[in-house]
Scaffold this motif. Structure first.
Motif, PDB file in Angstrom:
ATOM      1  N   THR A   1      -7.263  -1.789  -0.355  1.00 46.49           N
ATOM      2  CA  THR A   1      -6.906  -1.765  -1.738  1.00 46.49           C
ATOM      3  C   THR A   1      -5.736  -2.742  -2.106  1.00 46.49           C
ATOM      4  O   THR A   1      -5.973  -3.618  -2.838  1.00 46.49           O
ATOM      5  N   ALA A   2      -4.658  -2.511  -1.362  1.00 42.38           N
ATOM      6  CA  ALA A   2      -3.451  -3.332  -1.421  1.00 42.38           C
ATOM      7  C   ALA A   2      -3.816  -4.640  -0.981  1.00 42.38           C
ATOM      8  O   ALA A   2      -3.112  -5.754  -1.849  1.00 42.38           O
ATOM      9  N   TRP A   3      -4.617  -4.890  -0.021  1.00 41.05           N
ATOM     10  CA  TRP A   3      -4.856  -6.206   0.369  1.00 41.05           C
ATOM     11  C   TRP A   3      -5.473  -7.137  -0.683  1.00 41.05           C
ATOM     12  O   TRP A   3      -5.282  -8.171  -1.066  1.00 41.05           O
TER      13      TRP A   3
ATOM     14  N   VAL B   1      -1.805   3.378  -2.328  1.00 42.66           N
ATOM     15  CA  VAL B   1      -3.135   3.065  -2.270  1.00 42.66           C
ATOM     16  C   VAL B   1      -3.610   2.764  -0.872  1.00 42.66           C
ATOM     17  O   VAL B   1      -2.584   2.583  -0.086  1.00 42.66           O
ATOM     18  N   SER B   2      -4.884   2.548  -0.333  1.00 41.20           N
ATOM     19  CA  SER B   2      -5.252   2.361   0.935  1.00 41.20           C
ATOM     20  C   SER B   2      -4.839   0.720   1.188  1.00 41.20           C
ATOM     21  O   SER B   2      -4.552  -0.217   0.200  1.00 41.20           O
ATOM     22  N   TYR B   3      -4.665   0.230   2.472  1.00 37.72           N
ATOM     23  CA  TYR B   3      -4.496  -1.182   2.838  1.00 37.72           C
ATOM     24  C   TYR B   3      -5.310  -1.901   2.383  1.00 37.72           C
ATOM     25  O   TYR B   3      -5.011  -3.044   1.794  1.00 37.72           O
TER      26      TYR B   3
ATOM     27  N   SER C   1       0.940  -1.299   0.017  1.00 38.34           N
ATOM     28  CA  SER C   1      -0.025  -0.052  -0.101  1.00 38.34           C
ATOM     29  C   SER C   1       0.827   1.119   0.129  1.00 38.34           C
ATOM     30  O   SER C   1       0.388   2.122  -0.477  1.00 38.34           O
ATOM     31  N   ARG C   2       1.970   1.055   0.801  1.00 36.37           N
ATOM     32  CA  ARG C   2       3.030   2.450   0.663  1.00 36.37           C
ATOM     33  C   ARG C   2       3.598   2.587  -0.719  1.00 36.37           C
ATOM     34  O   ARG C   2       3.713   3.744  -1.141  1.00 36.37           O
TER      35      ARG C   2
END
Length: 314
Positions: A115-117, A111-113, A106-107
């Motif tokens: 979304t990254a997940w 993007v948000s966590y 995400s970093r």
């Protein structure tokens, strides 16, 4: 001492990646070429004549008038993320040896966590489906393994909360590991191992295992099985018959602990698949990037409800 040619591969630098996939139009062009190498084909009737609807970024078949987008029917479907973000995620996942957590992803992607997940889980699902299509063959070392569970109290097979998985590594004639397959199972029972062997072993493979009774189920899948009773304990992991499978189990567990710290047991099959996918393609880091892009094209869309179900049987 000579350098290990696999470990010291150059791979793709971030500068090379940005030069090839740094713009959305570049990603779209490459995705089109990989999806339709001989030109667009209607997914409904396979007709090759079409027109493009510029206002909606769709391809329309001249015969049946079916409309499809560049990402429809793929893992990228229904996503609001640009292809540059998807391709960057694929780059980060494939070029990092020990994996990258959703938080770090995400970093890096901005993007948000959550979304990254979702991106991470979808790509690991693509890895799993592609590797499940290629069974192990030849000489195979196999062992039972577990993930998770309580940290205190009963240890080993009797511990509560542990997720069992089969660890298998195929070898070449020189005794070097070629491919590995780590698969979560519902327990170490003969019928369960028979189902696993039918899905993940080519017939007439030679499988070496310890004396666990369930491994006799491999014989029912038309593979040869040779059991070596180890007696348990720390000394058994030093036996040459199980050198590579024990090494891979240790490496994967250490990588998961170091990168993810803790994962939900129901998502374990995907995390195991990530390490298998990268290990099985470790000889060409540069090619691995496009292999995962192609695998994503071949994988059906994964909405949130399917991601949360997690469990995918063979």
């Amino acid at each position: 001492m000579a350098k290990n040619q696999v470990q010291f591969q150059k791979g793709i630098s971030i500068h090379q990646f940005m030069k090839i996939y740094g713009a959305e139009v570049q990603c779209q062009k490459r995705l089109f070429e990989m999806r339709w190498p001989t030109g667009y084909r209607c997914p409904n009737c396979s007709h090759d004549k079409y027109c493009q609807l510029q206002s909606r970024a769709l391809f329309q078949c001249n015969r049946c008038h079916h409309q499809a987008s560049l990402i429809s029917g793929t893992l990228f479907a229904h996503s609001k993320l640009s292809l540059t973000v998807w391709f960057l995620a694929i780059y980060l996942i494939t070029q990092e040896k020990n994996g990258i957590s959703a938080l770090e992803l995400s970093r890096q992607l901005g993007v948000s966590y959550n979304t990254a997940w979702r991106v991470k889980q979808k790509l690991m699902q693509a890895m799993k489906e592609r590797d499940d299509e290629t069974p192990l063959e030849g000489y195979v070392q196999i062992d039972d393994a577990y993930w998770g569970g309580v940290k205190r109290g009963i240890r080993g097979r009797g511990a509560k909360g542990k997720r069992p998985f089969v660890a298998a590594v195929s070898m070449n004639e020189e005794g070097h590991p070629i491919r590995m397959c780590f698969t979560a199972v519902n327990g170490f029972k003969k019928a369960e191992l028979t189902r696993w062997a039918k899905a993940h072993l080519r017939p007439k493979s030679l499988v070496i295992s310890d004396g666990l009774a369930c491994f006799r189920g491999i014989e029912d899948a038309k593979s040869f099985h040779y059991a070596i009773v180890t007696g348990g304990g720390a000394d058994c992991v030093e036996l040459p018959y199980f050198k590579w499978v024990n090494t891979m189990i240790s490496n994967v567990k250490n990588a998961i602990h170091g990168t993810y710290h803790a994962i939900n047991n129901k998502y374990l099959p995907r995390y195991l698949a990530e390490f298998c996918f990268k290990f099985n393609r470790r000889f060409d880091l540069e090619k691995m990037l496009e292999q995962l892009i192609y695998s994503s094209i071949q994988t059906a869309p994964m909405p949130q409800r399917l991601l949360r179900l997690a469990e995918v049987r063979w």
